[in-house]
Every structure is written in structure tokens, then in C-alpha cells.
Design a protein around this motif. Sequence first.
Motif, PDB file in Angstrom:
ATOM      1  N   LEU A 138       0.830  -1.205   0.000  1.00 41.42           N
ATOM      2  CA  LEU A 138       0.000   0.000   0.000  1.00 41.42           C
ATOM      3  C   LEU A 138       0.865   1.257   0.000  1.00 41.42           C
ATOM      4  CD1 LEU A 138      -2.713  -1.207   2.520  1.00 41.42           C
ATOM      5  CD2 LEU A 138      -3.098  -0.625   0.124  1.00 41.42           C
ATOM      6  N   ARG A 139       1.959   1.234   0.754  1.00 43.74           N
ATOM      7  CA  ARG A 139       2.867   2.382   0.759  1.00 43.74           C
ATOM      8  C   ARG A 139       3.469   2.606  -0.634  1.00 43.74           C
ATOM      9  NH1 ARG A 139       5.872   5.279   4.429  1.00 43.74           N
ATOM     10  NH2 ARG A 139       5.134   4.034   6.186  1.00 43.74           N
ATOM     11  N   SER A 140       3.857   1.493  -1.288  1.00 43.09           N
ATOM     12  CA  SER A 140       4.480   1.618  -2.610  1.00 43.09           C
ATOM     13  C   SER A 140       3.501   2.138  -3.663  1.00 43.09           C
ATOM     14  CB  SER A 140       5.046   0.263  -3.052  1.00 43.09           C
ATOM     15  OG  SER A 140       4.002  -0.664  -3.339  1.00 43.09           O
ATOM     16  N   ILE A 141       2.203   1.933  -3.418  1.00 40.74           N
ATOM     17  CA  ILE A 141       1.183   2.432  -4.350  1.00 40.74           C
ATOM     18  C   ILE A 141       0.875   3.899  -4.072  1.00 40.74           C
ATOM     19  CG2 ILE A 141      -1.244   2.213  -5.027  1.00 40.74           C
ATOM     20  CD1 ILE A 141      -1.011  -0.791  -4.417  1.00 40.74           C
ATOM     21  N   LEU A 142       0.772   4.254  -2.795  1.00 38.04           N
ATOM     22  CA  LEU A 142       0.272   5.574  -2.424  1.00 38.04           C
ATOM     23  C   LEU A 142       1.349   6.660  -2.450  1.00 38.04           C
ATOM     24  CD1 LEU A 142      -2.002   4.435   0.536  1.00 38.04           C
ATOM     25  CD2 LEU A 142      -2.788   5.351  -1.650  1.00 38.04           C
ATOM     26  N   GLU A 143       2.544   6.355  -1.965  1.00 40.02           N
ATOM     27  CA  GLU A 143       3.562   7.406  -1.850  1.00 40.02           C
ATOM     28  C   GLU A 143       3.984   7.993  -3.197  1.00 40.02           C
ATOM     29  OE1 GLU A 143       5.705   6.823   2.458  1.00 40.02           O
ATOM     30  OE2 GLU A 143       6.731   5.997   0.692  1.00 40.02           O
ATOM     31  N   PRO A 144       4.161   7.181  -4.253  1.00 35.25           N
ATOM     32  CA  PRO A 144       4.507   7.794  -5.549  1.00 35.25           C
ATOM     33  C   PRO A 144       3.427   8.731  -6.085  1.00 35.25           C
ATOM     34  CG  PRO A 144       5.034   5.456  -5.569  1.00 35.25           C
ATOM     35  CD  PRO A 144       4.238   5.707  -4.329  1.00 35.25           C
ATOM     36  N   GLU A 145       2.199   8.604  -5.565  1.00 37.27           N
ATOM     37  CA  GLU A 145       1.108   9.482  -5.992  1.00 37.27           C
ATOM     38  C   GLU A 145       0.969  10.709  -5.093  1.00 37.27           C
ATOM     39  OE1 GLU A 145      -0.600   8.984  -8.812  1.00 37.27           O
ATOM     40  OE2 GLU A 145       0.775   7.280  -9.105  1.00 37.27           O
ATOM     41  N   GLY A 146       1.937  10.899  -4.186  1.00 39.72           N
ATOM     42  CA  GLY A 146       1.958  12.115  -3.375  1.00 39.72           C
ATOM     43  C   GLY A 146       1.333  12.003  -2.003  1.00 39.72           C
ATOM     44  N   PHE A 147       0.898  10.807  -1.602  1.00 40.15           N
ATOM     45  CA  PHE A 147       0.300  10.636  -0.279  1.00 40.15           C
ATOM     46  C   PHE A 147       1.383  10.377   0.768  1.00 40.15           C
ATOM     47  CE2 PHE A 147      -3.142   9.413  -3.175  1.00 40.15           C
ATOM     48  CZ  PHE A 147      -4.176  10.185  -2.686  1.00 40.15           C
ATOM     49  N   HIS A 148       1.135  10.862   1.980  1.00 40.75           N
ATOM     50  CA  HIS A 148       2.002  10.563   3.122  1.00 40.75           C
ATOM     51  C   HIS A 148       1.364   9.410   3.889  1.00 40.75           C
ATOM     52  CE1 HIS A 148       4.439  10.865   6.669  1.00 40.75           C
ATOM     53  NE2 HIS A 148       3.418  11.229   7.425  1.00 40.75           N
ATOM     54  N   VAL A 149       2.076   8.284   3.998  1.00 39.50           N
ATOM     55  CA  VAL A 149       1.512   7.061   4.574  1.00 39.50           C
ATOM     56  C   VAL A 149       2.005   6.872   6.007  1.00 39.50           C
ATOM     57  CG1 VAL A 149       1.390   4.542   4.391  1.00 39.50           C
ATOM     58  CG2 VAL A 149       1.292   5.953   2.325  1.00 39.50           C
ATOM     59  N   VAL A 150       1.065   6.628   6.911  1.00 40.00           N
ATOM     60  CA  VAL A 150       1.368   6.276   8.296  1.00 40.00           C
ATOM     61  C   VAL A 150       0.842   4.866   8.530  1.00 40.00           C
ATOM     62  CG1 VAL A 150       0.945   6.810  10.723  1.00 40.00           C
ATOM     63  CG2 VAL A 150       1.245   8.668   9.083  1.00 40.00           C
ATOM     64  N   GLU A 151       1.715   3.962   8.998  1.00 38.54           N
ATOM     65  CA  GLU A 151       1.327   2.567   9.152  1.00 38.54           C
ATOM     66  C   GLU A 151       0.859   2.264  10.575  1.00 38.54           C
ATOM     67  OE1 GLU A 151       4.157  -0.279   7.735  1.00 38.54           O
ATOM     68  OE2 GLU A 151       4.842   1.017   6.099  1.00 38.54           O
ATOM     69  N   ALA A 152      -0.074   1.315  10.670  1.00 38.73           N
ATOM     70  CA  ALA A 152      -0.562   0.841  11.967  1.00 38.73           C
ATOM     71  C   ALA A 152      -0.706  -0.677  11.883  1.00 38.73           C
ATOM     72  CB  ALA A 152      -1.897   1.483  12.314  1.00 38.73           C
ATOM     73  N   PRO A 153      -0.092  -1.427  12.804  1.00 37.45           N
ATOM     74  CA  PRO A 153      -0.107  -2.899  12.709  1.00 37.45           C
ATOM     75  C   PRO A 153      -1.334  -3.566  13.307  1.00 37.45           C
ATOM     76  CG  PRO A 153       1.318  -2.213  14.500  1.00 37.45           C
ATOM     77  CD  PRO A 153       0.816  -0.953  13.855  1.00 37.45           C
TER      78      PRO A 153
END
Length: 310
Positions: free
Chosen positions: A18-33
Amino acid sequence: MGKTVVVADDDPDLRDILRSILEPEGFHVVEAPHGQAALDAVRSEHPALLILDFNMPQLTGPEVCQVLKQDLLLRHLPIIMLTGRGELPDKVRGIDAGADDYVVKPFEPTELLARVRMVIRRTAQELEANPLTKLPGNVSIEKEIETRLAAKKLLAVCYCDLDRFKAFNDHYGFERGDRAITLTAKVLLDAAKRFGNPDDFVGHIGGDDFIVVTTPDRSDAVCRAIIEQFDARILQLYDEPDRARHHLVHTDRKGNLVIVGVMTISVAVVTNAQRTLTHLGQIAQIGAELKAYAKRFEKSLYVKDQRKDA
């Protein structure tokens, strides 16, 4: 930095995808396990979107949704639910819990991005949130009241307006004025959360005008809490000399020195407990009449419409 998206999933590989999909599109990703980490991240990061797995430890996806939808400030956060089963009962349960959309795993990156953009865009259009307070604006306010009227629910619409805000804002400047607006929003949210119902609504009409939608049986307690907390906290924003004398010595726009008392809050309560309310315009008109009456007293107070149907 782009819009923040919280990604909650107990599978680290899926979070990486999900990070690899979203970050190149300009989103800042915060993960939660897990589910509790998702709630913590939402409260600290104020994201534009939550992507939530259906099955997680500590709290499941639907359980996280239910907690957020009971929070007056966070209930409007858009949520996309991920499920690996694709079964109709899971989708229905996710939507019933408050998810705005769902994506079945495995998913195509282009489909996920399309749904992310659609949900964020749709929520922004519907919510029209105030950028300062993050409270829903007029579009959401109208929808909330009209929905309750259509369902013939008992309601109490509380119009909240600051008195002498303009002089305060002119005297101290816009930054201090913004702090007064933010403080008011916090006071309303706290009062509604402590003394209202789980589904009460707090909105920002604009400027120093706010609205709380509750029920007639809770309206008195909510209004009393608003007034008590506002009066106790607003003096913190005044300089010490002004706080000590309980007024400003202000130069108005014509150059005249005027004495202006500290800010107060007027609350006008319109309810259908004793009279029939049929449309938003009627409520707004009654609210304006009550608010004008409340402002005559130059102190924080609330007035409630006591008129009955003929």
C-alpha cells in the motif's frame, strides 16, 4: 507533504504494498499494525483517509469504525475497508460499521488509487469542513438537520454565537482570534461528548457561528456546559491587564477609545419538543430571533424556544 493516509493491517507485506502504491502518488503514509494503533494514529495524525483491514488483532476493522463513528470530531473521517474474502456478509458488516467503501484483496493498484481519490473527494465535497476547526460546514449541517426532520426525530438545534468577537479580533489580531475560534470548537465538542448523545452533531457555520444538534432532553445540560466552560476558558486568551479589569480598552476603526467587555457566548435553542418543525428555513428563522434576544443580556446564556403549536 501530501495528504496523510493511515494504513492499518497486521500484515507488514501488505502495508509495504500500500505504501508503494500511495507514496509515488503524493500521499504521506502512516502505518498501523493493529486496530488500537490505527485509532492512535488517526487521533495524532489527523489523516484524510483511513485504509483498514477487516480482520486485525486487538480491534477488528468494524470495531475501529464503530469507535470512530462515536467520536464527534472523527466521525466524518472517510474509511476504506480491506477484506480478503470477498464475501457479501463481510462487505455489509463493514459498511454497516461505518466504512465508506471496501476493496477486496488482492486488488489492482489502479483500482485502489481510484477508490482512494474518489472517497477523499466525495467526503471533502459533502463535508466542506472548516479549515481552522476541522468541523463540518454548511453542506453537512443542512444535510444533518434535514435528515433528522425527514425521520421525524426529536431534535434541539443550538445556534452558538460569540459576542464581542470582532473587537477582540481587531484588538489582538487574527492569530489570537483564530485561537478563540478553535477554543470555542473544543468547548462545544467537549460539552456534546460529555452531556449529549453519541450521535450528536457539531458544525461550524462560519466565522464565530457554530451549531450543535442534540435532543431536547440533553439540550439543557449541553448548553450549561458550553457556557460554563467558555466563560472559564476564554479569559486565558486575554492579556493580564485586560483579564484583571475584565474588559478591553479598544480603539475602534474611527479612532475612538471604547471599553469592550470580555467575550461571551449566546446560544439559541430551537426544538420540536412542543411545536412542529418542517424545514431548515423555519429553524434558522426561529434561531435568529432567539439569538437576537439572547444578545441583549451581555452575558453568556442560552435561550430556548418555548412556543407551542396552536
